[in-house]
Design a protein around this motif. Structure first.
Motif, short mmCIF file in Angstrom:
data_model
loop_
_atom_site.label_atom_id
_atom_site.label_comp_id
_atom_site.label_asym_id
_atom_site.label_seq_id
_atom_site.Cartn_x
_atom_site.Cartn_y
_atom_site.Cartn_z
N ALA A 1 5.37 6.94 -11.89
CA ALA A 1 4.00 6.70 -11.48
C ALA A 1 3.29 6.84 -12.74
CB ALA A 1 3.54 6.68 -10.49
N ALA A 2 2.09 5.66 -13.30
CA ALA A 2 0.99 6.21 -14.32
C ALA A 2 0.29 7.76 -14.07
CB ALA A 2 0.79 4.80 -14.43
N TYR A 3 0.06 7.67 -12.60
CA TYR A 3 -0.75 9.25 -12.38
C TYR A 3 -0.50 9.69 -11.92
CZ TYR A 3 0.91 7.33 -7.53
OH TYR A 3 2.39 6.93 -6.81
N ALA A 4 1.71 10.33 -12.24
CA ALA A 4 2.42 11.17 -12.33
C ALA A 4 2.24 12.45 -13.62
CB ALA A 4 3.53 10.70 -12.90
N ARG A 5 1.72 13.54 -12.63
CA ARG A 5 1.10 14.49 -14.08
C ARG A 5 2.13 15.40 -13.61
NH1 ARG A 5 -0.56 10.42 -15.53
NH2 ARG A 5 -2.71 10.11 -16.72
N THR B 1 0.86 -1.17 -0.11
CA THR B 1 0.14 -0.38 0.26
C THR B 1 0.66 0.80 -0.08
OG1 THR B 1 -1.52 -1.10 1.27
CG2 THR B 1 -2.10 1.27 1.05
N LEU B 2 0.50 2.55 -1.00
CA LEU B 2 1.60 3.36 -1.48
C LEU B 2 0.97 4.34 0.03
CD1 LEU B 2 3.48 5.33 -2.67
CD2 LEU B 2 0.82 6.02 -3.59
N LYS B 3 2.21 4.83 0.85
CA LYS B 3 1.70 5.60 1.98
C LYS B 3 2.25 6.87 2.01
CE LYS B 3 1.58 2.12 5.26
NZ LYS B 3 1.44 0.98 4.38
N GLY B 4 1.46 7.82 2.06
CA GLY B 4 1.35 9.88 1.82
C GLY B 4 2.98 9.60 1.75
N GLN B 5 3.99 9.55 2.29
CA GLN B 5 5.03 10.57 2.05
C GLN B 5 5.61 9.63 1.24
OE1 GLN B 5 4.00 8.06 5.07
NE2 GLN B 5 5.45 6.43 5.95
N ASN B 6 5.49 8.76 0.66
CA ASN B 6 5.72 8.74 -1.27
C ASN B 6 5.14 8.56 -1.98
OD1 ASN B 6 6.20 5.46 0.48
ND2 ASN B 6 7.77 6.37 0.04
N LEU B 7 4.10 10.40 -1.65
CA LEU B 7 3.76 10.99 -3.19
C LEU B 7 3.90 12.07 -2.57
CD1 LEU B 7 0.39 10.42 -4.74
CD2 LEU B 7 1.41 12.04 -4.41
N ARG B 8 4.68 12.92 -3.57
CA ARG B 8 4.86 14.45 -3.32
C ARG B 8 4.96 14.89 -4.49
NH1 ARG B 8 10.12 14.54 0.88
NH2 ARG B 8 9.51 16.41 0.62
N ILE B 9 4.47 16.26 -4.41
CA ILE B 9 4.36 17.58 -5.11
C ILE B 9 6.37 18.11 -5.42
CG2 ILE B 9 4.11 19.85 -5.76
CD1 ILE B 9 1.21 17.57 -4.86
N LEU B 10 6.17 18.37 -6.56
CA LEU B 10 7.57 18.95 -7.00
C LEU B 10 7.35 19.94 -7.26
CD1 LEU B 10 7.74 15.23 -7.58
CD2 LEU B 10 10.24 16.20 -7.41
N ALA B 11 8.22 21.04 -7.85
CA ALA B 11 8.14 22.24 -8.48
C ALA B 11 9.81 22.94 -9.04
CB ALA B 11 7.42 23.13 -7.24
N ILE B 12 9.78 23.49 -10.30
CA ILE B 12 9.96 24.24 -10.32
C ILE B 12 10.20 25.97 -10.80
CG2 ILE B 12 11.92 24.92 -12.63
CD1 ILE B 12 11.81 22.16 -14.08
N GLY B 13 10.46 26.71 -10.35
CA GLY B 13 10.77 27.80 -10.92
C GLY B 13 9.85 28.46 -9.25
N LEU B 14 9.95 27.91 -8.10
CA LEU B 14 9.34 28.87 -6.93
C LEU B 14 11.38 29.26 -6.20
CD1 LEU B 14 7.54 26.71 -5.06
CD2 LEU B 14 6.72 28.60 -5.77
N ASP B 15 12.43 28.88 -5.54
CA ASP B 15 13.83 29.33 -5.18
C ASP B 15 14.26 27.83 -5.50
OD1 ASP B 15 12.77 26.48 -3.69
OD2 ASP B 15 13.40 27.30 -1.50
N GLY B 16 14.17 27.21 -6.95
CA GLY B 16 14.95 26.46 -7.51
C GLY B 16 14.81 26.31 -9.41
N ASP C 1 6.49 25.83 -12.42
CA ASP C 1 6.08 24.23 -13.26
C ASP C 1 5.70 23.25 -11.95
OD1 ASP C 1 6.28 24.09 -16.08
OD2 ASP C 1 8.13 25.23 -14.92
N ILE C 2 4.84 22.48 -11.62
CA ILE C 2 4.15 21.98 -10.53
C ILE C 2 4.40 19.88 -11.13
CG2 ILE C 2 2.54 21.69 -9.32
CD1 ILE C 2 4.03 23.44 -8.32
N MET C 3 4.44 19.51 -10.23
CA MET C 3 4.16 18.06 -10.68
C MET C 3 4.30 17.09 -9.93
SD MET C 3 7.48 16.24 -12.42
CE MET C 3 7.65 15.09 -11.87
N TRP C 4 3.32 15.77 -9.43
CA TRP C 4 3.60 14.92 -8.68
C TRP C 4 3.74 13.39 -8.80
CZ3 TRP C 4 -0.73 17.46 -10.26
CH2 TRP C 4 -2.18 17.44 -11.08
N ASP C 5 4.59 13.18 -8.44
CA ASP C 5 5.03 10.96 -8.67
C ASP C 5 5.62 10.80 -7.88
OD1 ASP C 5 5.91 9.42 -10.39
OD2 ASP C 5 7.68 10.30 -10.55
N GLU C 6 5.27 9.12 -7.57
CA GLU C 6 5.30 8.60 -6.39
C GLU C 6 7.43 8.99 -6.38
OE1 GLU C 6 5.51 4.17 -4.86
OE2 GLU C 6 4.35 4.20 -6.70
#
Length: 308
Positions: free
Chosen positions: A107-111, A3-18, A86-91
């Motif tokens: 992940a197949a659901y990553a966008r 079972t996937l736990k919440g800490q293993n699905l995260r939001i990533l970004a470009i353009g905030l402070d990197g 730029d925002i994305m989410w992935d496992e």
């Protein structure tokens, strides 16, 4: 597969402070919302009373809670500049939960897609870890992510205790504010973009294209009416009487939110944000068998400045 736990699905970004894809650091929660907006397509040709919703537009948003407030200046700057990110989410996996799942690609659901940082709340409460809440409003269609991605790994962040960030409030709109809020307990800075759907008949597809049309901010403060601390610091403070006088005057006053140290945590250090505010609401709370407190709501007057 586990079972996937919440800490293993995260939001990533470009353009905030990197400049490269990286997780939003020290995150404690994230929520991704995809919305199909529908119209009822039922007509007189349909027998019965049931509705027939059909999709007319699509929207998305992302909300993230984090204990990293050291980049508050970068967040406030991106907000003020109404900057797309730029925002994305992935496992993710590995010891720091920041890397793509080894050997399986994304992940197949990553966008991914572009978004505006449309709502930001910074909380600096006494004897608590400071925190921020970020809300992003989608400004482009979502895309399926390629089968492989590389992410930057963030260094472990440090916590900021809320008592080491305080509100300095002036008595007018000219002098640099030098007085803290006496016996303060809680402090929040909230910044919000007003967003509007900018899609037209020329826009292809069903995705809504959101654009900012305005910016507002407010500060909320909670403090004891009177505390029992021995004040060794020479820095003066605004108490309930002074806040009432500012409220009664109904004119803007200068403010600064700054890091503090020293006696009674009153020595001003680096300024996080400054500007002018109006006291819009003052609520005094005196419950039986509880400490008497008061809540102050201050609405931003004109643009804020990141730093002093």
């Amino acid at each position: 597969m586990a079972t996937l736990k919440g800490q293993n699905l995260r939001i990533l970004a470009i353009g905030l402070d990197g400049s490269s894809w990286a997780c939003i650091g020290m995150a404690t929660n994230c929520t991704i919302t995809l919305t199909n907006n529908t119209d009822d397509a039922s007509t007189k040709d349909d027998v019965g009373l049931a509705s027939k919703p059909e999709v007319v537009s699509k929207a998305w948003s992302v909300q993230v809670d984090s204990l990293n407030v050291l980049n508050a200046a970068a967040m406030l700057t991106a907000f003020k500049n109404m900057q797309k990110v730029d925002i994305m989410w992935d496992e993710v996996s590995t010891s720091n939960n920041q890397s793509p799942v080894a050997g399986s690609g994304v992940a197949a659901y990553a966008r991914k897609g572009q978004a505006y940082l449309s709502d930001l709340t910074l909380s600096f409460n006494d004897r608590e870890n400071s925190a921020k809440n970020l809300q992003f409003t989608g400004a482009s269609p979502l895309e399926v992510i390629p089968s492989t991605m590389s992410y930057d790994i963030l260094e472990l962040g440090s916590y900021t205790k809320g008592q080491f960030v305080r509100l300095f409030l002036g008595s007018d709109n000219t002098a640099t504010p030098a007085k803290v809020i006496a016996y303060a307990k809680q402090l929040q800075l909230h910044v919000s973009l007003q967003m509007e759907d900018a899609t037209t008949k020329d826009t292809e597809g069903n995705w809504q294209i959101q654009e900012p049309t305005g910016l507002s901010y407010d500060i909320t403060s909670n403090a004891l009416v009177r505390g029992g601390d021995t004040i060794a610091s020479q820095v003066q403070a605004q108490g309930l009487g002074e806040i009432e006088a500012i409220f009664e005057a109904g004119t803007p006053v200068k403010f600064q939110i700054a890091n503090v140290s020293g006696a009674n945590n009153r020595t001003k250090g680096a300024v996080i944000v400054s500007g002018s505010v109006i006291v819009s609401q003052l609520t005094i709370n005196a419950q039986n068998r509880q400490n008497a407190t008061y809540d102050t709501t201050l609405n931003g007057y004109g643009e804020y400045t990141v730093g002093a």
